[in-house]
Write a protein that holds these residues in place. Structure first.
Motif, PDB file in Angstrom:
ATOM      1  N   ILE A 159       0.836  -1.198   0.000  1.00 35.47           N
ATOM      2  CA  ILE A 159       0.000   0.000   0.000  1.00 35.47           C
ATOM      3  C   ILE A 159       0.873   1.252   0.000  1.00 35.47           C
ATOM      4  O   ILE A 159       0.629   2.190  -0.759  1.00 35.47           O
ATOM      5  CB  ILE A 159      -0.952  -0.006   1.221  1.00 35.47           C
ATOM      6  N   THR A 160       1.900   1.248   0.816  1.00 36.60           N
ATOM      7  CA  THR A 160       2.807   2.399   0.890  1.00 36.60           C
ATOM      8  C   THR A 160       3.486   2.641  -0.447  1.00 36.60           C
ATOM      9  O   THR A 160       3.530   3.775  -0.945  1.00 36.60           O
ATOM     10  CB  THR A 160       3.870   2.164   1.988  1.00 36.60           C
ATOM     11  N   LEU A 161       4.016   1.589  -1.052  1.00 38.51           N
ATOM     12  CA  LEU A 161       4.670   1.717  -2.358  1.00 38.51           C
ATOM     13  C   LEU A 161       3.665   2.137  -3.439  1.00 38.51           C
ATOM     14  O   LEU A 161       3.984   2.942  -4.320  1.00 38.51           O
ATOM     15  CB  LEU A 161       5.326   0.390  -2.752  1.00 38.51           C
ATOM     16  N   PHE A 162       2.465   1.607  -3.374  1.00 40.27           N
ATOM     17  CA  PHE A 162       1.428   1.906  -4.359  1.00 40.27           C
ATOM     18  C   PHE A 162       1.045   3.385  -4.310  1.00 40.27           C
ATOM     19  O   PHE A 162       0.947   4.050  -5.351  1.00 40.27           O
ATOM     20  CB  PHE A 162       0.212   1.018  -4.109  1.00 40.27           C
ATOM     21  N   ILE A 163       0.838   3.908  -3.118  1.00 44.46           N
ATOM     22  CA  ILE A 163       0.466   5.327  -2.984  1.00 44.46           C
ATOM     23  C   ILE A 163       1.599   6.220  -3.486  1.00 44.46           C
ATOM     24  O   ILE A 163       1.354   7.223  -4.159  1.00 44.46           O
ATOM     25  CB  ILE A 163       0.065   5.651  -1.533  1.00 44.46           C
ATOM     26  N   ALA A 164       2.836   5.824  -3.215  1.00 43.47           N
ATOM     27  CA  ALA A 164       3.978   6.593  -3.734  1.00 43.47           C
ATOM     28  C   ALA A 164       3.998   6.550  -5.263  1.00 43.47           C
ATOM     29  O   ALA A 164       4.268   7.572  -5.920  1.00 43.47           O
ATOM     30  CB  ALA A 164       5.281   6.044  -3.165  1.00 43.47           C
ATOM     31  N   ALA A 165       3.709   5.392  -5.841  1.00 45.70           N
ATOM     32  CA  ALA A 165       3.691   5.259  -7.303  1.00 45.70           C
ATOM     33  C   ALA A 165       2.555   6.078  -7.923  1.00 45.70           C
ATOM     34  O   ALA A 165       2.741   6.714  -8.971  1.00 45.70           O
ATOM     35  CB  ALA A 165       3.565   3.792  -7.700  1.00 45.70           C
ATOM     36  N   VAL A 166       1.397   6.070  -7.275  1.00 41.98           N
ATOM     37  CA  VAL A 166       0.264   6.867  -7.780  1.00 41.98           C
ATOM     38  C   VAL A 166       0.623   8.349  -7.740  1.00 41.98           C
ATOM     39  O   VAL A 166       0.375   9.088  -8.697  1.00 41.98           O
ATOM     40  CB  VAL A 166      -1.023   6.581  -6.967  1.00 41.98           C
ATOM     41  N   SER A 167       1.234   8.794  -6.658  1.00 47.44           N
ATOM     42  CA  SER A 167       1.640  10.198  -6.537  1.00 47.44           C
ATOM     43  C   SER A 167       2.691  10.562  -7.574  1.00 47.44           C
ATOM     44  O   SER A 167       2.635  11.635  -8.181  1.00 47.44           O
ATOM     45  CB  SER A 167       2.180  10.480  -5.139  1.00 47.44           C
ATOM     46  N   ALA A 168       3.656   9.660  -7.777  1.00 44.07           N
ATOM     47  CA  ALA A 168       4.703   9.913  -8.777  1.00 44.07           C
ATOM     48  C   ALA A 168       4.103   9.972 -10.175  1.00 44.07           C
ATOM     49  O   ALA A 168       4.499  10.825 -10.995  1.00 44.07           O
ATOM     50  CB  ALA A 168       5.769   8.824  -8.703  1.00 44.07           C
ATOM     51  N   ARG A 169       3.149   9.098 -10.453  1.00 42.82           N
ATOM     52  CA  ARG A 169       2.513   9.103 -11.776  1.00 42.82           C
ATOM     53  C   ARG A 169       1.774  10.414 -12.009  1.00 42.82           C
ATOM     54  O   ARG A 169       1.838  10.990 -13.090  1.00 42.82           O
ATOM     55  CB  ARG A 169       1.542   7.935 -11.901  1.00 42.82           C
ATOM     56  N   GLU A 170       1.082  10.896 -10.978  1.00 42.84           N
ATOM     57  CA  GLU A 170       0.362  12.162 -11.119  1.00 42.84           C
ATOM     58  C   GLU A 170       1.331  13.324 -11.320  1.00 42.84           C
ATOM     59  O   GLU A 170       1.063  14.239 -12.093  1.00 42.84           O
ATOM     60  CB  GLU A 170      -0.530  12.401  -9.902  1.00 42.84           C
ATOM     61  N   ALA A 171       2.476  13.289 -10.615  1.00 43.32           N
ATOM     62  CA  ALA A 171       3.469  14.351 -10.757  1.00 43.32           C
ATOM     63  C   ALA A 171       4.119  14.334 -12.140  1.00 43.32           C
ATOM     64  O   ALA A 171       4.512  15.378 -12.654  1.00 43.32           O
ATOM     65  CB  ALA A 171       4.531  14.219  -9.674  1.00 43.32           C
ATOM     66  N   LEU A 172       4.240  13.153 -12.731  1.00 46.71           N
ATOM     67  CA  LEU A 172       4.878  13.010 -14.034  1.00 46.71           C
ATOM     68  C   LEU A 172       3.879  12.988 -15.191  1.00 46.71           C
ATOM     69  O   LEU A 172       4.254  12.678 -16.322  1.00 46.71           O
ATOM     70  CB  LEU A 172       5.725  11.734 -14.064  1.00 46.71           C
ATOM     71  N   GLU A 173       2.632  13.317 -14.906  1.00 47.67           N
ATOM     72  CA  GLU A 173       1.601  13.293 -15.939  1.00 47.67           C
ATOM     73  C   GLU A 173       1.992  14.220 -17.083  1.00 47.67           C
ATOM     74  O   GLU A 173       2.459  15.330 -16.884  1.00 47.67           O
ATOM     75  CB  GLU A 173       0.254  13.731 -15.346  1.00 47.67           C
ATOM     76  N   GLY A 174       1.828  13.732 -18.290  1.00 43.28           N
ATOM     77  CA  GLY A 174       2.210  14.503 -19.462  1.00 43.28           C
ATOM     78  C   GLY A 174       3.557  14.074 -20.021  1.00 43.28           C
ATOM     79  O   GLY A 174       3.880  14.390 -21.161  1.00 43.28           O
ATOM     80  N   GLN A 175       4.351  13.368 -19.238  1.00 42.07           N
ATOM     81  CA  GLN A 175       5.626  12.844 -19.723  1.00 42.07           C
ATOM     82  C   GLN A 175       5.344  11.633 -20.606  1.00 42.07           C
ATOM     83  O   GLN A 175       4.601  10.736 -20.214  1.00 42.07           O
ATOM     84  CB  GLN A 175       6.521  12.426 -18.544  1.00 42.07           C
ATOM     85  N   THR A 176       5.944  11.590 -21.764  1.00 44.53           N
ATOM     86  CA  THR A 176       5.648  10.503 -22.704  1.00 44.53           C
ATOM     87  C   THR A 176       6.181   9.154 -22.244  1.00 44.53           C
ATOM     88  O   THR A 176       5.592   8.122 -22.561  1.00 44.53           O
ATOM     89  CB  THR A 176       6.231  10.818 -24.095  1.00 44.53           C
ATOM     90  N   TRP A 177       7.254   9.135 -21.488  1.00 46.42           N
ATOM     91  CA  TRP A 177       7.847   7.861 -21.081  1.00 46.42           C
ATOM     92  C   TRP A 177       7.057   7.150 -19.987  1.00 46.42           C
ATOM     93  O   TRP A 177       7.332   5.981 -19.691  1.00 46.42           O
ATOM     94  CB  TRP A 177       9.307   8.050 -20.668  1.00 46.42           C
TER      95      TRP A 177
END
Length: 189
Positions: free
Chosen positions: A70-88
């Motif tokens: 859960i901890t890793l998942f929430i960090a990944a969701v937050s990172a994905r939102e922060a990197l939204e718009g990046q093509t990679w």
């Protein structure tokens, strides 16, 4: 509950069973036969076995919802939102994230259980026995199912899904509680 704790509990149950099999009573001493309802090592089993008297209700309710994932998942969701718009990271959609972490959950549990088992063997808890590590299939499957359901309750994964998130949150608790009872019924060791 922590995957480390759940995996360690599975390994300790195996080591404890091996220790009981390997220990023979001293000459002239009758072996003590433990009653079925009393765990042989209460300090070990008090907070890990489902259904013991000292188990807290909330712990049983959340037993299979893995804290590390859960901890890793929430960090990944937050990172994905922060990197939204990046093509990679465009391939990292919500269903892909859920699938990755659902598969990661049983692997982390297996790793934690095996590490505890090996540590116990090194400390001699199952010395002289031919006991080998048994994969905790039930715990691995149960934690993956509980995580998959819980992950649907995380805000920000799906647009306009507030009703689904509320239902998923309650479903995760219900399923975890149900899995705890199934474990007791089938007698998973």
């Amino acid at each position: 509950m922590s995957l480390t704790r759940l995996g360690s509990a599975a390994a300790r149950r195996q080591l404890d069973g091996a220790s009981r099999r390997d220990s023979a009573p001293a000459p002239g001493v009758a072996p003590y036969d433990f009653p079925a309802h009393v765990p042989p090592t209460p300090a070990l089993a008090a907070h890990t076995e489902t259904g013991t008297e000292t188990e807290k209700a909330l712990e049983q309710l959340t037993q299979f919802i893995p804290a590390e994932t859960i901890t890793l998942f929430i960090a990944a969701v937050s990172a994905r939102e922060a990197l939204e718009g990046q093509t990679w990271v465009a391939w990292l959609t919500s269903p892909v994230l859920i699938a990755i972490f659902t598969l990661l959950t049983p692997l982390l549990l297996l790793l934690a259980g095996y590490a505890t088992f090996r540590e116990g063997r090194r400390k001699g808890q199952a010395a002289g026995s031919d006991v080998s590590f048994a994969i905790p299939w039930f715990d691995m499957c149960a934690s993956a199912v509980a995580f998959a359901i819980w992950s649907l309750a995380v805000p920000g994964l799906f647009a306009d899904a507030s009703t689904m998130q509320v239902i998923a949150a309650f479903a995760a608790l219900f399923v975890s509680s149900l899995l705890s009872q199934i474990r007791r019924i089938v007698g998973v060791r």
